[in-house]
Motif scaffolding. Structure first.
Motif, PDB file in Angstrom:
ATOM      1  N   TYR A   1      18.452  11.826 -11.583  1.00  0.00           N
ATOM      2  CA  TYR A   1      16.804  11.939 -11.642  1.00  0.00           C
ATOM      3  C   TYR A   1      16.099  10.857 -10.711  1.00  0.00           C
ATOM      4  O   TYR A   1      15.017  10.239 -11.377  1.00  0.00           O
ATOM      5  CB  TYR A   1      16.692  11.759 -13.319  1.00  0.00           C
ATOM      6  N   GLY A   2      16.516  10.733  -9.646  1.00  0.00           N
ATOM      7  CA  GLY A   2      15.606   9.667  -8.650  1.00  0.00           C
ATOM      8  C   GLY A   2      14.349  10.351  -8.451  1.00  0.00           C
ATOM      9  O   GLY A   2      14.375  11.697  -8.120  1.00  0.00           O
ATOM     10  N   ARG A   3      13.256   9.628  -8.289  1.00  0.00           N
ATOM     11  CA  ARG A   3      11.997  10.282  -8.113  1.00  0.00           C
ATOM     12  C   ARG A   3      11.884  11.069  -6.766  1.00  0.00           C
ATOM     13  O   ARG A   3      11.143  12.085  -6.787  1.00  0.00           O
ATOM     14  CB  ARG A   3      10.837   9.149  -8.371  1.00  0.00           C
ATOM     15  N   ASN A   4      12.585  10.710  -6.048  1.00  0.00           N
ATOM     16  CA  ASN A   4      12.405  11.398  -4.663  1.00  0.00           C
ATOM     17  C   ASN A   4      13.264  12.758  -4.420  1.00  0.00           C
ATOM     18  O   ASN A   4      13.201  13.330  -3.729  1.00  0.00           O
ATOM     19  CB  ASN A   4      12.996  10.373  -3.488  1.00  0.00           C
ATOM     20  N   THR A   5      14.078  13.022  -5.729  1.00  0.00           N
ATOM     21  CA  THR A   5      14.706  14.214  -5.567  1.00  0.00           C
ATOM     22  C   THR A   5      14.303  15.189  -6.653  1.00  0.00           C
ATOM     23  O   THR A   5      14.920  16.152  -6.799  1.00  0.00           O
ATOM     24  CB  THR A   5      16.428  13.877  -5.839  1.00  0.00           C
ATOM     25  N   LEU A   6      13.595  14.862  -7.497  1.00  0.00           N
ATOM     26  CA  LEU A   6      12.829  15.713  -8.509  1.00  0.00           C
ATOM     27  C   LEU A   6      11.690  16.452  -8.080  1.00  0.00           C
ATOM     28  O   LEU A   6      10.679  15.837  -7.273  1.00  0.00           O
ATOM     29  CB  LEU A   6      12.457  14.838  -9.796  1.00  0.00           C
TER      30      LEU A   6
ATOM     31  N   ASP B   1       8.710  15.764 -12.162  1.00  0.00           N
ATOM     32  CA  ASP B   1       8.791  14.750 -12.923  1.00  0.00           C
ATOM     33  C   ASP B   1       8.284  14.464 -14.188  1.00  0.00           C
ATOM     34  O   ASP B   1       8.228  13.422 -14.680  1.00  0.00           O
ATOM     35  CB  ASP B   1       8.895  13.364 -11.742  1.00  0.00           C
ATOM     36  N   VAL B   2       7.253  15.560 -14.278  1.00  0.00           N
ATOM     37  CA  VAL B   2       6.477  15.355 -15.778  1.00  0.00           C
ATOM     38  C   VAL B   2       7.620  15.287 -16.724  1.00  0.00           C
ATOM     39  O   VAL B   2       8.460  15.860 -17.275  1.00  0.00           O
ATOM     40  CB  VAL B   2       5.664  16.673 -15.908  1.00  0.00           C
ATOM     41  N   GLY B   3       7.279  14.101 -17.751  1.00  0.00           N
ATOM     42  CA  GLY B   3       8.272  13.923 -18.995  1.00  0.00           C
ATOM     43  C   GLY B   3       9.373  13.240 -18.722  1.00  0.00           C
ATOM     44  O   GLY B   3      10.059  13.027 -19.676  1.00  0.00           O
ATOM     45  N   ILE B   4       9.658  13.105 -17.363  1.00  0.00           N
ATOM     46  CA  ILE B   4      10.834  12.215 -17.189  1.00  0.00           C
ATOM     47  C   ILE B   4      10.666  10.816 -17.055  1.00  0.00           C
ATOM     48  O   ILE B   4       9.843  10.151 -16.364  1.00  0.00           O
ATOM     49  CB  ILE B   4      11.526  12.757 -15.598  1.00  0.00           C
ATOM     50  N   PRO B   5      11.260  10.039 -17.682  1.00  0.00           N
ATOM     51  CA  PRO B   5      11.224   8.462 -17.513  1.00  0.00           C
ATOM     52  C   PRO B   5      11.713   7.915 -16.313  1.00  0.00           C
ATOM     53  O   PRO B   5      12.372   8.414 -15.662  1.00  0.00           O
ATOM     54  CB  PRO B   5      12.329   7.941 -18.994  1.00  0.00           C
ATOM     55  N   GLU B   6      11.051   6.682 -16.215  1.00  0.00           N
ATOM     56  CA  GLU B   6      11.411   5.912 -15.082  1.00  0.00           C
ATOM     57  C   GLU B   6      13.127   5.560 -15.151  1.00  0.00           C
ATOM     58  O   GLU B   6      13.398   5.292 -16.162  1.00  0.00           O
ATOM     59  CB  GLU B   6      10.694   4.616 -15.061  1.00  0.00           C
TER      60      GLU B   6
END
Length: 327
Positions: free
Chosen positions: A284-289, A292-297
């Protein structure tokens, strides 16, 4: 290279996987590796059985490697359904006779479960020097991180065989599925981790012909591997419809010896702890999603992930070191 291997070996145990034992054998045979400790955890085999297998291997080879028993169950997961699945498959398939000529290491119930302490002390007393290879559930490693928080910075690297992203038929793998809380704790700890998931290890394969070449080494290690791996290959062929058997765990050691065996990528990882997806590995890296709504940091640090493997090169590497092994 100074190494600890935390594992759940099953060599010589009817119906149990042999890949931990192959990883141990390669680590012992390779002169670049100083295998300083073997610890066992409940997984592929009950912890006391894995302990007996590891002790038996060290005794057969007459190598003075300390072996410590560890956690007998997961942090929270109910072990009974897993033990039913893992310990009785050989009866379910009616294939116990495959092991009729293989001596079974005798289980010991007297070993104290001190593996997490042993792991933590060796790593923290030698900061930056010890690589921890984990080829079973991560219970011992998670407990060691709890007891020795400084281990996160003291360990050189943690190489983990576990997790699965996109292998048909697998929502989760045994190592992470058997103890999701432990996997979550380790993957998000911030320690330097390299993951060897089933997506790459299911691209490995050892055939009877490959084992024949190992056995031709005519040394004690070659004979041990031939005796204990032969029935598992046949078992795997009959129960999994494979041409041979996967050799998941040995890739952790082989990659340390030759990183050109595999390609890698990086991402943030975690393990689901709830519901139908419990035990599932998540990237779940931000650059691969894409969404990303609702996905924690992300927690922890970016983790190196093996993606592909050259199986013939892997087999050649194993054969090279086993053939050159001498006590």
């Amino acid at each position: 290279m100074r190494v600890i291997i935390d594992c759940d070996p099953g060599n010589g145990i009817p119906g149990a996987n042999i890949d931990d034992g192959l990883a141990l054998a390669l680590a012992i045979a390779a002169p670049q590796i100083s295998l300083e400790m073997i610890t066992t955890v409940a997984g592929n085999t009950p912890v006391e059985v894995g302990y007996a297998v590891a002790k038996d291997l060290a005794k057969r080879l007459d190598v003075p490697i300390p072996v410590y028993c560890g956690a007998s169950r997961a942090l929270r997961e109910d072990p009974l359904p897993w033990r039913e699945k893992l310990d009785h498959g050989v009866e379910h398939f009616g294939l116990r006779q495959l092991w009729e000529d293989v001596p079974t290491p005798q289980a010991s119930r007297h070993a104290k479960p001190i593996a997490p302490e042993a792991i933590g002390e060796l790593i923290c007393h030698n900061p930056g020097e010890i690589t921890l290879i984990a080829t079973g559930p991560l219970t011992n490693v998670a407990i060691a991180l709890q007891l020795y928080p400084q281990l996160i910075h003291a360990v050189k690297m943690i190489v983990i065989m576990g997790g699965v992203f996109n292998v048909p038929g697998y929502m989760k793998d045994t190592n992470f599925g058997l103890d999701p809380e432990a996997a979550h704790a380790v993957l998000t700890s911030g320690a330097p981790v390299t993951l060897v998931p089933m997506d790459v290890t299911t691209k490995t394969q050892m055939l009877h012909a490959d084992l024949d070449r190992l056995a031709s080494a005519e040394n004690v290690l070659g004979r041990y591997l031939e005796q204990t791996i032969r029935p598992w290959i046949t078992y795997s062929m009959r129960t999994r419809n494979l041409p041979g058997c996967w050799i998941h765990d040995v890739l952790t050691v082989a990659w340390l010896l030759d990183s050109s065996l595999a390609t890698t990528t990086e991402d943030f990882l975690d393990v689901s702890l709830e519901g139908l997806t419990r035990g599932m590995t998540c990237r779940y890296g931000r650059n691969t999603l894409r969404l990303d709504v609702g996905i924690p940091e992300p927690k922890g640090v970016m983790i190196e992930i093996l993606q592909s493997v050259d199986n013939q090169k892997l087999l050649s590497l194993i054969e090279h070191y086993i053939h050159r092994y001498h006590v």
